[in-house]
Design a protein around this motif. Structure first.
Motif, PDB file in Angstrom:
ATOM      1  N   ASN A 231       0.807  -1.223   0.000  1.00 53.67           N
ATOM      2  CA  ASN A 231       0.000   0.000   0.000  1.00 53.67           C
ATOM      3  C   ASN A 231       0.843   1.277   0.000  1.00 53.67           C
ATOM      4  O   ASN A 231       0.325   2.350   0.247  1.00 53.67           O
TER       5      ASN A 231
ATOM      6  N   ARG B 105       3.016   0.562  -5.033  1.00 51.41           N
ATOM      7  CA  ARG B 105       2.270   0.942  -6.236  1.00 51.41           C
ATOM      8  C   ARG B 105       3.181   0.847  -7.460  1.00 51.41           C
ATOM      9  O   ARG B 105       2.753   0.411  -8.525  1.00 51.41           O
TER      10      ARG B 105
ATOM     11  N   MET C 127      -5.533  -2.634 -10.479  1.00 51.87           N
ATOM     12  CA  MET C 127      -5.656  -1.596  -9.454  1.00 51.87           C
ATOM     13  C   MET C 127      -7.006  -0.899  -9.598  1.00 51.87           C
ATOM     14  O   MET C 127      -7.648  -0.965 -10.636  1.00 51.87           O
TER      15      MET C 127
ATOM     16  N   ASP D  32      -5.884   4.111  -7.531  1.00 55.27           N
ATOM     17  CA  ASP D  32      -4.493   3.643  -7.455  1.00 55.27           C
ATOM     18  C   ASP D  32      -3.765   3.851  -8.782  1.00 55.27           C
ATOM     19  O   ASP D  32      -2.573   4.144  -8.803  1.00 55.27           O
TER      20      ASP D  32
END
Ligand SMILES: Nc1ncnc2c1ncn2[C@@H]1O[C@H](COP(=O)(O)OP(=O)(O)O)[C@@H](O)[C@H]1O
Ligand SMILES: [Mg+2]
Lengths: 320, 262
Positions: free
Chosen positions: A181, A186, B93, B97
């Motif tokens: 997270n 990402r 995602m 995101d």
């Protein structure tokens, strides 16, 4: 709920639940194996689930951790410190080897990592003066029971090992969830889905892959150290091809995109063979059958599939 | 000096020149459009500019600095962002995101902080979330932020890519057919959005098939055909250019168009 807290509570609850229901030392012993596998498979989730890279050589990193705690105490390094040395060595090796081989992907990468694992296995087998060769070596005694005794908790060795591995696995799971997270997480997941898009956003794809490879190598090495210490004995087979395959299988069966898949995959593929010992001859047939059926019915693995199912049921409940 | 300068850029695939010695420049605060029939080499030109392909010939300059041959992630650091004709979203995602990933270069937390979930890491994520939400708002997708990107429609994904490029804080934005798959209303919205982005001083380079949109928002148009630049100029110059009409309609069509004009 905050994903870190959720991961912490779920994993801890499982550790405690095991301790409460296990009737004998044998169960605690299997429980320790489940948590040790959870650690290495969580590393596979970071590599395979987050970034999308397949490694068939992680048993090599596992063995580096295992042999670190076996060999280094002979040179005066305490077992606990040897674990960290092993983890650092595995991480560094992954960074050095990762640069050239992570330019590959798919089955090319799988074969390259397979070769890496074989090389490590070979070194461990050949360098008998250091590693005891194919017969393996005894690992100097280390018993977490004494640690727990220091804080006034008395328990058997098998129980102490269960709690120690369970707590390390909990930490490993929480760190992986944090990572997932975070900004780095990402970036890693972006590389998984589209490396072209990721790089257009400034993600250094080669670096991201190396970082994930090194993190997963560290997880494998820590798991290896714990297994060697818990068993008090180690052979080069820990670096073997089948062990690498086993890690990936656990991740994929449980669901490689989530750390919970690592827990479930480790649980099932560690416990099931034990459960199946009473059908001795058919053990492999049943085990193979379960794996094939799971993958056919739930391609993304158990945890994501059950998550989807729960989501669908919830939606249906709401629409009624 | 223009913000983006392209000089004699070229690449061949199997002996065929997909882009043949193309030169043009694009200024800050303006929309420069690349038009041309299908297969003209427009997307390939973008791939050369953004470092996805290594050019056989020529140079790319940003603010006068030669950046030829730099990989995409370095060009991103220099302020270049892009969208893709054949969508390159992150399907696993959420929409949010996806856009937060565009904040990668703004995020300063280190790997250890990310693993440990330290406040520095959480702060970066909170900041990125805020930026991503306002970018989603801007492209009209705020209500879909929590949805998995794989559930969005084609037109929505096109705008998701624009939002993701915008949060990078780019000074050069390459848009490859951003209005494809959009209805008339959405096209108008994309049109306004591109206008607004350019007005903020961004150097926008646009590939688009919708000629009304191109003529409306471009300061400058470059026309490609079979890899080569066949014309360049202001919208009104391009509209009446014979070679351009011929490229689009074929020689026969051009003759007819001329006859119709006369
Ligand atoms: N990676 C590649 N390999 C081979 N040919 C390519 C590649 N990329 C583009 N081309 C060719 O280059 C030409 C231009 O394609 P493209 O740039 O996609 O055109 P446009 O975007 O103008 O429609 C086409 O003939 C295409 O087949
Ligand atoms: Mg194109």
């Amino acid at each position: 709920m905050n994903p870190t807290l959720k991961a912490l509570l779920i994993t801890l609850a499982l550790v405690v639940a095991g301790a409460l229901i296990f009737p004998s030392s044998y169960y605690f012993r299997v429980g320790s194996l489940i948590w040790i596998n959870t650690i290495s498979v969580t590393g596979i989730v970071v590599l395979l689930g987050y970034v999308g890279l397949v490694s068939l050589g992680h048993a090599g990193f596992f063995a580096i951790g295992a042999y670190a705690v076996a060999v280094l105490p002979g040179y005066g390094v305490p077992s606990g410190a040897a674990l960290f040395v092993g983890a650092a060595a595995a991480g560094l090796l992954a960074m050095v080897i990762g640069r050239p081989i992570l330019r590959l992907s798919g089955y090319y990468l799988a074969i390259a990592t397979l070769g890496l694992g074989m090389l490590i296995w070979m070194v461990l087998t050949k360098e008998s003066w250091l590693t005891g060769g194919p017969d393996g070596m005894v690992v100097a005694g280390f018993n977490p029971r004494h640690w727990f005794a220091l804080v006034g908790i008395k328990m058997k060795s098998t129980e102490a090992w269960y709690w120690l591995t369970g707590l390390v696995a909990t930490i490993g799971v929480v760190l992986a969830v944090n990572l997932g997270n975070s900004p780095w997480g990402r970036a890693l997941r972006a590389v998984h889905d589209s490396d072209v898009a990721a790089s257009s956003l400034g993600v250094d794809v080669a670096r991201a892959k190396v970082v994930a490879f090194a993190i997963s190598a560290v997880y494998a090495a820590v798991a290896g150290s714990l297994l060697a210490l818990a068993n008090g004995y180690i052979t080069p087979d820990t670096a073997g091809f089948m062990h690498s395959v086993e890690m990936v299988t656990m991740a994929v069966l449980g669901g490689a995109t989530t750390v919970y898949g690592a827990i479930v995959g480790s649980l099932i593929l560690t416990a099931l063979p034990q459960v199946l010992t009473f059908v001795a001859e058919y053990e492999h047939i049943v085990l193979g059958g379960v794996m094939v059926a799971t993958m056919v019915a739930m391609r993304r693995g158990l945890v994501p599939a059950l998550g989807d199912l729960a989501h669908r049921l919830a939606m249906r409940g709401r629409s009624k | 000096m223009n913000r983006l300068e392209i000089e004699n850029l070229g690449i061949s695939f199997g002996g065929i020149k997909a882009v043949d010695s193309v030169s043009f420049s694009a200024a800050a605060g303006e929309v420069t459009s690349i038009i041309g029939p299908n297969g003209a080499g427009k997307t390939t030109l973008f791939n050369l500019i953004s470092g996805v392909y290594a050019a056989d010939t020529g140079h790319v300059r940003i603010e006068g600095a030669d950046v030829t041959g730099e990989p995409p992630h370095r060009l991103a650091r220099r302020g270049m962002a892009r969208t893709f004709q054949n969508l390159q979203i992150f399907p696993q995602m959420t929409a949010l995101d996806n856009v937060m990933t565009g904040c990668h270069l703004r995020e300063t937390s280190n790997l250890l902080a990310d693993l440990l979930g330290l406040p520095s890491s959480l702060r970066e994520t909170a900041k990125s979330r805020g930026l991503a939400l306002s970018a989603l708002e801007r492209v009209g997708l705020a209500n879909l932020a929590a949805r998995p990107a794989s559930e969005l429609s084609y037109g929505q994904l096109k705008r998701l890519e624009i939002a993701r490029a915008l949060v990078t804080g780019c000074s050069i934005l390459l848009l490859d057919e951003p209005a494809a798959g959009c209805n008339a209303v959405e096209t108008r919205e994309v049109d306004d959005l591109i206008h607004a982005i350019a007005d903020e001083g961004v150097c926008v380079v646009l590939i688009e098939h919708d000629m009304r949109m191109v003529m409306r928002i471009s300061s400058h148009i470059v026309v490609l055909d079979q890899g080569s630049k066949i014309a360049e100029g202001k919208p009104e110059e391009i509209r009446d250019n014979e070679r351009v009409i011929a490229a689009y309609l074929g020689a026969h069509g051009a003759a007819e168009a001329r006859a119709a004009h006369a």
